[in-house]
Design an enzyme around this catalytic site. Structure first.
Site, short mmCIF file in Angstrom:
data_model
loop_
_atom_site.label_atom_id
_atom_site.label_comp_id
_atom_site.label_asym_id
_atom_site.label_seq_id
_atom_site.Cartn_x
_atom_site.Cartn_y
_atom_site.Cartn_z
N GLY C 148 0.70 -4.34 -3.55
CA GLY C 148 2.04 -4.98 -3.47
C GLY C 148 3.50 -4.77 -3.13
CB CYS C 149 6.49 -4.39 -1.72
SG CYS C 149 6.36 -5.81 -0.72
#
Lengths: 343, 343, 343, 343
Positions: C148-149
């Site tokens: 995920g970012c």
């Protein structure tokens, strides 16, 4: 490898040249200069280049002995002319990104720039660096006057129909909107964040210098003198110029014929992208493309053209590299084939 | 009518005072001053006031004979102290919007502002102008030191739980984000449009002056000294400060008890608006409100507070008017009851 | 050439993959799919690709017979797992950009995503695709769960000091700020222009899914379980995540030792760029870099880390390509060496 | 006190009416309606009103018995006409903010709105609510058709010279730029943050509905039919319309005569502010002002007008209140005298 120097690397055009040339396979950046920041690292001024281009900034005085093949002058107008003169006896191809040699004569320059021109000889050699109009001359010259950002968007939006004599040459209105980078890297009230953010306004009404540059180039495409109404505006964004252009047909014309004129004119020009719908600025951001959309309004008998560029690429550093490619006989697109970053 | 003067009207706090006082029924702006723009019209500097406040800017030297009742000093720190001294024998209530008299002593001031303090007497009279902490003293003083913008958001977010001794006083972290107007009206690289737009960063890590202001005020609420971690960031927007505050409970606590402490503390303070959900900056933009949301995270045993203000209103000009109202025995809310402009 | 497919090309990660792969010399994009837009051109959905990638969008059903070498799944969580299952018997390397296989078990997934997991087998094969932590496993796997970012920015900011056991593992606070593209291409109130522009707020307080992803990865670096306070905020900009991270040292430490731990940890990781000053989001925009700045505050005895990425590149599509490079034994940096576009 | 209702309070015009009426001394908001959110609090939909206007949203069906004096219809076109019909027998003054009764006839409406008009009777009573053109009729009517935002900026920019017969009526070009709030509160791709931010484009070329509204009103000012070229663009900001208007003089004219025509036309109209320099959008943001700058370009023999409004105030809710004031014999400016928020 083309041994290349960049003079004046603290501004946006300087850093944009470096950003683009980083991917150019045939240039070798031997020197980057700044008179005000000599001795500092390029990445101190432009942190985005940290650990990528940390090269030390030199004084331009050191360039004479470097046996360079090409030089980009990323300098303000008035300063550039000094360097063109200084380098005149070197065997060097120059792309000047300033306005110093874009116009037809020192006289015209002086009347629109309110400034003496100190190297009038330069006008004899300089070629206006818009490849879509002057590709052959660019290939042969040693001095390219890289076009202004507004003129690039405006001329590319108008050239085909002027060349074909389709419009009333007194009817042209260019309502142009630019991001703030066109105003340069230097902090000033006009580009103070809170004066631009959530705001919009016109400026330079009736007397912006790019007016004459547009008129001269367009006039060169047909016999009669062209006079345009040019109104720039400041957008709350970084990059991009979008010109909404209006003209009245000089004779009966239809949508199809009009689009054909554009298709013909640009068929061998890889960086003009004819669009079926009106382009947005982000469609071209970061690229060397000029997106052009043309349409005819029957209800009002008027032609509308929308033209969009990234002012720092096709309107400046990208065009400069395109010119360099042509001057050295390389593929015109070398180092310039990128997809826009969206969003 | 309170005969009022504004000293230093070319910045954002000056124009914001005028914007708000335009609706204040009990003040009469007798004079607006600027030493650098004396003789120009206020609306030349701030075109938004064209044909509304065209008043000529005077020199502050002309103020002595004007028999004013109140003066706002909208000046940079270091300059304000000169005027406080200059006006010391006049029968005048002063709201100083600079940092010159916010701290507890000249020594503390000098160590955080790296500058000599030339009017140390002022500290004896000055009251820290946060009505939610010092309303009674403000009513009685002639010199209010109007709080900093970050301290306002931070202190109002923390005060109830510090007053009640609910948290470990070593655990406080204030991660604050501000719009650019906090950096002032003057164009500089940090607020150049293209350095802020589509960008975000921290600044002043570990050593921002507002740290000590926050610590002193919070320490005044309980016996022990409070030390906070304060980290400011720059948002790509004009107005607003949002502080995300973290603290570890000093004893067992529940969500309900926590919210009750805030409700009790602020029940007679009209400008602190306790929220059930986390506020956004636009919820308070243009208003004198401080929105506060507090919650407890069981999973991590930590308290989170979100506090939001408009730095130019509750963080500056609005608070100054709130203080003026108190100093003159007026309704604390006079001229300050507005709804935020959304969007 | 690696015959590659992209499943789900209408979102931002899909178009970003195409933007980056356009410069990748060893991949050949055989197919781009969309179930909702099958038959349309990719450039109809993403006009920035007009005349560059006009490829027709296919249904993923057509992929089975294409003899592909690699597939990127640019799909929402919950959908991705179906395709991982569908492709399980093909000789295919998969980079899944969703959250479906990032966590340690179906049980953890179900408790944080509130959703049944329909392909639990996948967890046995999936490798968490953060090369800075798991490069060797990535080289050997056929299924990468792309991080995920927020976790990318957070983990890279914390990993060295957790690995070295330098901090109190209960003290970690991650105050993260993201641009809007993290919320996806779909129009919704949260990303309606006027709700974001000139605005700022927190969201997902105490319960954002990325919390557990961060905790699991960090816990893997040392023996004890790590629990973090993670607070995301929404910035009025397109791209970028900046995490401001706070932690208390678990033992006596100095600035120098701290920086050395980071230098050691990342010395062979080309995309983590250790900075001497706090980075801004534009320093990394458009690039696969993670800029990390670490410092120690003696006054408060606390460590502060600032970590910045472009959520669509290092936080998504760029990391996916980095993983592809590793899975196919290519240079980890292939196609990913770009300079950020500033401004 | 005027007992007032607002029908349709979930959009931007609804909340803007409330924001402005909050300061209006002669109106009492008895009811706010929403069919989709009946029973919720107004401040649930618009959190900026939390603890300020928490009034419950009603169904418009409940209004008949409320003995209201005035109603604002803040509804989409097509829906408004139903309510005008429904209220036709009540003794009620209506300000309709939609486009349903702005045009000269049902036929014109149907051809530009592609929709049947179900209450054609309304056209007989409706007065076009631009006080600068129709103040006397507005004072006497019970049904005001509040003007569109683009038409307000365009007509006010052009009216004086059309009234005086100064221009060639075929030459008018209106290049207009609007913020996103004109597109409404509803999330859609066109106003998705990342499609607007750092972007700019034209839309509705050649066929925007406001074209005919502008033409009809301008044609009413002189004998001949006026046809305009109207091109709207979308700015990356919340509020404001700036129209750059071009026209060719129909006879010899000078700058001074031109400015005098504007001064004469607007001398008794308090909300048109003639400017000496080109206005910016922030000069009028939040206010009911229309800033107009007019100039003549000798070089091109063309007139340029810049006109700027806040589309939600003078272009919508503010104009509606101005109309209400006139309909009830109040001071035209009541509740509308504010200074713009700058920055």
């Amino acid at each position: 490898m083309i041994k290349t120097g960049i003079v004046g690397a603290t501004g946006y055009t300087g850093s944009e040249l470096l950003r683009l040339l980083y991917h150019h396979p045939e240039t070798d950046i031997k020197v980057i200069t700044s008179e005000s920041k000599t001795g500092q690292q390029f990445s101190d001024i432009h942190p985005v280049f940290t650990q990528i281009v940390d090269q030390e900034l030199k004084s331009a005085d050191e360039m004479a002995d470097m046996d360079l093949d090409a030089v980009f002058l990323a300098l303000p107008h008035g300063v550039s002319m000094e360097y063109v003169e200084k380098f005149k006896d070197l065997d060097l191809k120059i792309v000047d990104l300033s306005g110093d040699f874009r116009l037809s004569s020192p006289e015209v320059y002086e009347s629109w720039y309110n400034k003496d021109h100190t190297y009038q000889e330069g006008f004899k050699k300089a070629v206006y660096g818009l490849p879509e109009l002057h590709r052959d001359e660019i290939r042969k010259t040693n001095l390219v006057a890289n076009p202004g950002c507004y003129p690039t968007a405006s001329i590319l939006g108008l050239a085909p129909m002027i060349k074909e004599g389709l419009i009333d040459e007194k009817s042209i209105i260019i309502d142009a909107k630019s991001g703030t980078t066109g105003a340069g890297v230097k902090a000033k009230p006009a580009t103070h964040f809170s004066n631009v953010n959530d705001n919009f306004k016109s400026y330079g009404l009736k007397r912006h210098r790019h007016t004459v540059e547009i008129e001269e180039q367009l006039s060169g495409l047909q016999d009669e003198g062209i006079r345009v109404q040019f109104t720039p505006h400041l957008l709350p964004l970084d990059r991009g110029i979008l010109a909404t252009i209006y003209a009245t047909p000089g004779k009966k014309i239809g949508e199809k014929e009009l689009k054909q004129a554009y298709a013909d004119f640009y068929q061998e020009h890889p960086f003009v992208r004819l669009r079926d719908t009106a382009p947005s600025l982000k469609d071209v951001r970061g690229t060397n493309l000029c997106d052009v959309f043309v349409t005819y309004d029957e209800r009002t008998d008027r032609i509308i053209v929308i033209s969009a560029i990234d002012n720092l690429v096709k309107g400046s550093a990208g065009a400069a590299i395109q010119n360099l490619n042509l001057m050295f006989g390389l593929d015109e697109c070398m180092g310039l084939k990128t997809v826009g970053m969206y969003p």
